[in-house]
Design a protein around this motif. Structure first.
Motif, PDB file in Angstrom:
ATOM      1  N   GLY A 143       0.826  -1.213   0.000  1.00 18.50           N
ATOM      2  CA  GLY A 143       0.000   0.000   0.000  1.00 18.50           C
ATOM      3  C   GLY A 143       0.856   1.256   0.000  1.00 18.50           C
ATOM      4  N   LEU A 144       1.941   1.202   0.741  1.00 21.37           N
ATOM      5  CA  LEU A 144       2.813   2.392   0.808  1.00 21.37           C
ATOM      6  C   LEU A 144       3.487   2.669  -0.538  1.00 21.37           C
ATOM      7  N   ILE A 145       4.187   1.661  -1.084  1.00 20.47           N
ATOM      8  CA  ILE A 145       5.033   1.964  -2.239  1.00 20.47           C
ATOM      9  C   ILE A 145       4.238   2.223  -3.512  1.00 20.47           C
ATOM     10  N   SER A 146       2.993   1.744  -3.555  1.00 18.15           N
ATOM     11  CA  SER A 146       2.242   1.935  -4.794  1.00 18.15           C
ATOM     12  C   SER A 146       1.497   3.271  -4.812  1.00 18.15           C
ATOM     13  N   GLN A 147       1.542   3.991  -3.696  1.00 19.90           N
ATOM     14  CA  GLN A 147       0.917   5.309  -3.710  1.00 19.90           C
ATOM     15  C   GLN A 147       1.734   6.308  -4.527  1.00 19.90           C
ATOM     16  N   THR A 148       1.096   7.404  -4.886  1.00 19.42           N
ATOM     17  CA  THR A 148       1.821   8.426  -5.637  1.00 19.42           C
ATOM     18  C   THR A 148       2.620   9.328  -4.706  1.00 19.42           C
ATOM     19  N   TRP A 149       1.952   9.920  -3.707  1.00 20.16           N
ATOM     20  CA  TRP A 149       2.582  11.026  -2.996  1.00 20.16           C
ATOM     21  C   TRP A 149       3.344  10.656  -1.734  1.00 20.16           C
ATOM     22  N   THR A 150       2.839   9.699  -0.960  1.00 20.67           N
ATOM     23  CA  THR A 150       3.505   9.427   0.320  1.00 20.67           C
ATOM     24  C   THR A 150       4.974   9.028   0.135  1.00 20.67           C
ATOM     25  N   PRO A 151       5.276   8.057  -0.743  1.00 22.08           N
ATOM     26  CA  PRO A 151       6.703   7.705  -0.895  1.00 22.08           C
ATOM     27  C   PRO A 151       7.529   8.861  -1.440  1.00 22.08           C
ATOM     28  N   ILE A 152       6.947   9.659  -2.321  1.00 23.71           N
ATOM     29  CA  ILE A 152       7.698  10.797  -2.864  1.00 23.71           C
ATOM     30  C   ILE A 152       7.971  11.819  -1.759  1.00 23.71           C
ATOM     31  N   PHE A 153       6.970  12.025  -0.895  1.00 22.15           N
ATOM     32  CA  PHE A 153       7.177  12.950   0.218  1.00 22.15           C
ATOM     33  C   PHE A 153       8.388  12.524   1.043  1.00 22.15           C
ATOM     34  N   THR A 357      16.663  13.900  -7.297  1.00 20.38           N
ATOM     35  CA  THR A 357      15.361  13.661  -6.670  1.00 20.38           C
ATOM     36  C   THR A 357      14.271  13.516  -7.738  1.00 20.38           C
ATOM     37  N   ILE A 358      14.351  14.314  -8.793  1.00 22.90           N
ATOM     38  CA  ILE A 358      13.337  14.217  -9.856  1.00 22.90           C
ATOM     39  C   ILE A 358      13.413  12.856 -10.547  1.00 22.90           C
ATOM     40  N   LEU A 359      14.611  12.409 -10.849  1.00 26.03           N
ATOM     41  CA  LEU A 359      14.760  11.080 -11.451  1.00 26.03           C
ATOM     42  C   LEU A 359      14.233  10.005 -10.485  1.00 26.03           C
ATOM     43  N   GLY A 360      14.534  10.209  -9.202  1.00 30.54           N
ATOM     44  CA  GLY A 360      14.062   9.263  -8.186  1.00 30.54           C
ATOM     45  C   GLY A 360      12.541   9.200  -8.108  1.00 30.54           C
TER      46      GLY A 360
END
Ligand code: PHE
Length: 460
Positions: A143-153, A357-360
């Motif tokens: 659930g965590l890694i497939s989200q858009t924003w939480t992992p990016i945050f 970070t953008i590439l990440g």
């Protein structure tokens, strides 16, 4: 502080002997040991893969590490500048440039995984896993890694921390923390080991780690073992050249290389020992991939006295271990921008951090919304962005960098310079010198070349 860093010829050194080892070990010990080593060991089937990995460390990793230290301390420069200084007007500096590329791609996905560890600190504090069974815990990770924003945050938070430490300099930044925190991490892993091997059903995991099955060792498995030896020891991209340039002239480079290699290998093996007994005890798939540590260990912590506190400490220390590694990766890119492109260190840190970070973010999205974006990588089929960056850097750029670094020390560097540097101008006895020369001239380069070509089916 900025002034000190701008003045790289008067290099900011390491204050104490333990400081050097702690910082170089801090670079080496990171997500590679605790996150990546167990999961690729799981993918390639356990004990046999570990034996190949250990052979790569001993035969190729150790001499390449000593080579990097020697180049850096001799030249007193960053990865690219070192080649330019020791071998002016030759193309050797391209090795440094490849390191730049490797640093860029490694740090992009490294920041994502380190971000997951930050999220797991919060989850641990909130006791999110309490009462969950193994399936539910795996679901929380997915659930965590497939989200858009939480992992990016969390990735952005981690990259900001990395940039902050790199701006802070060596002695005050890296050295101070690693000295205390790395030994603490070791203690927690040993506690985890004890709990893991005493779990009911742990035997299958112990067998997985110690009973080799050679049928699973393919060309790809061997290349992955070699690539991971480089990744885990922070070799092949100039990190240890840069750190070597900070090592005092009185230190014994051979000894430091050996100690760092042993410490790094020990932590990886202990992490594997904490993982696989639990993997089998809880019926987790050993080849579960990048989520292995995140879906296995919360189960163990739940079944251990003081697990709540230990889990918070573990993910915090894992994040710190990741930080002392990410700092050493960013430093390679920053040194390139700063010293070769004449950009101030501060702008170099900001530019590099933003670009990486953008590439990440693309790597992070490839775990969820962009999971259907597949890119071909020769030898590995078509893979997602995250895997592509990981495989391309660890299995292509680092071994090739290591190949050139050993060839450079074996064939291009002045033998008198080499002896002078490893013997501290004749002060130290270097009984290993002949072996080191054979290793850098022949064994390491030929070994890397064979593993490489083998993966592309050259030998049938
Ligand atoms: N060795 C680090 C780890 O195991 C990662 C790393 C790779 C650091 C390459 C520097 C250079 O986590």
């Amino acid at each position: 502080m900025d002034n000190m860093n701008n003045n790289l010829p008067e290099r900011d050194g390491f204050a104490s002997k333990f400081g050097i080892i702690a910082a170089a070990a801090g670079s080496a010990i990171g997500l590679g040991n605790i996150w990546k080593f167990p999961y690729i060991t799981g993918i390639y089937g356990g004990a046999a893969f570990i034996i190949v990995y250990l052979a790569c460390i001993a035969i190729i990793g150790t001499p390449v590490m000593l080579s990097e230290f020697t180049i850096g301390r001799r030249a007193q420069k960053n990865a690219i500048g070192s080649f330019k200084k020791l071998s002016p007007n030759t193309p050797w500096f391209i090795t440094g440039w490849m390191g730049f590329l490797a640093a860029f791609s490694i740090l992009s996905f490294y920041g994502v995984v380190a971000g997951w560890t930050l999220d797991y600190i919060v989850k641990s504090v909130m006791n999110t896993f309490a009462g969950s069974d193994a399936d539910a815990i795996a679901g929380i990770f997915g659930g965590l890694i497939s989200q858009t924003w939480t992992p990016i945050f969390w990735q952005v938070v981690f990259m900001a921390l990395t940039a902050g430490v790199v701006l802070g300099g060596i002695k005050d930044g890296i050295e101070k923390y690693t000295k205390i925190l790395m030994p603490m991490l070791l203690v927690i892993i040993i506690i985890l080991d004890i709990r893991a091997v005493t779990l009911p059903g742990a035997g299958a995991g112990v067998a997985f780690l110690f009973k080799p099955n050679w049928d699973l060792i393919t060309g790809e498995a061997i290349l992955s073992a070699l690539g991971h030896a480089f990744f885990s020891l922070s070799l092949g991209m100039g990190t240890m050249i840069t750190y070597g340039s900070y090592i005092g002239k009185k230190e014994n480079l051979g000894e430091v290389a050996l100690q760092v290699t042993i410490a790094d290998t020990l932590i990886a093996l202990l992490a594997g020992l904490a993982m696989f007994p639990a993997v089998f005890a809880y019926g987790i798939e050993p080849a579960a991939g990048p989520g292995l540590v995140f879906i296995t260990l919360p189960n163990v912590f739940q079944q251990m006295p003081g697990g709540y506190i230990f889990q918070i400490m573990f993910f915090t220390l894992l994040a710190v271990a990741a930080l002392t590694s990410s700092v050493s990766i960013l430093e390679v890119v920053v040194a390139y921008f700063h010293e070769e492109k004449n950009i101030s260190r501060k702008s170099a840190v900001i530019t590099a951090t933003v670009a990486i970070t953008i590439l990440g973010m693309a790597a992070s999205l490839s775990m969820g919304p962009w999971s259907n974006v597949l890119i071909p990588l020769p030898g590995f089929g078509s893979v997602g962005i995250f895997d592509w960056l990981d495989l391309f850097s660890a299995n292509y750029l680092l071994p090739l960098g290591g190949l050139f670094i050993s060839l450079f020390v074996g064939w291009a560097m002045d033998p008198d310079d080499l002896y002078d540097e490893v013997s501290n101008s004749g002060d130290l006895k270097v009984p290993y010198l002949a072996g080191f020369k054979i290793a850098t001239k022949f064994i390491a380069p030929i070994g890397i070349a064979i593993v490489f070509l083998n993966n592309f089916g050259i030998f049938g």
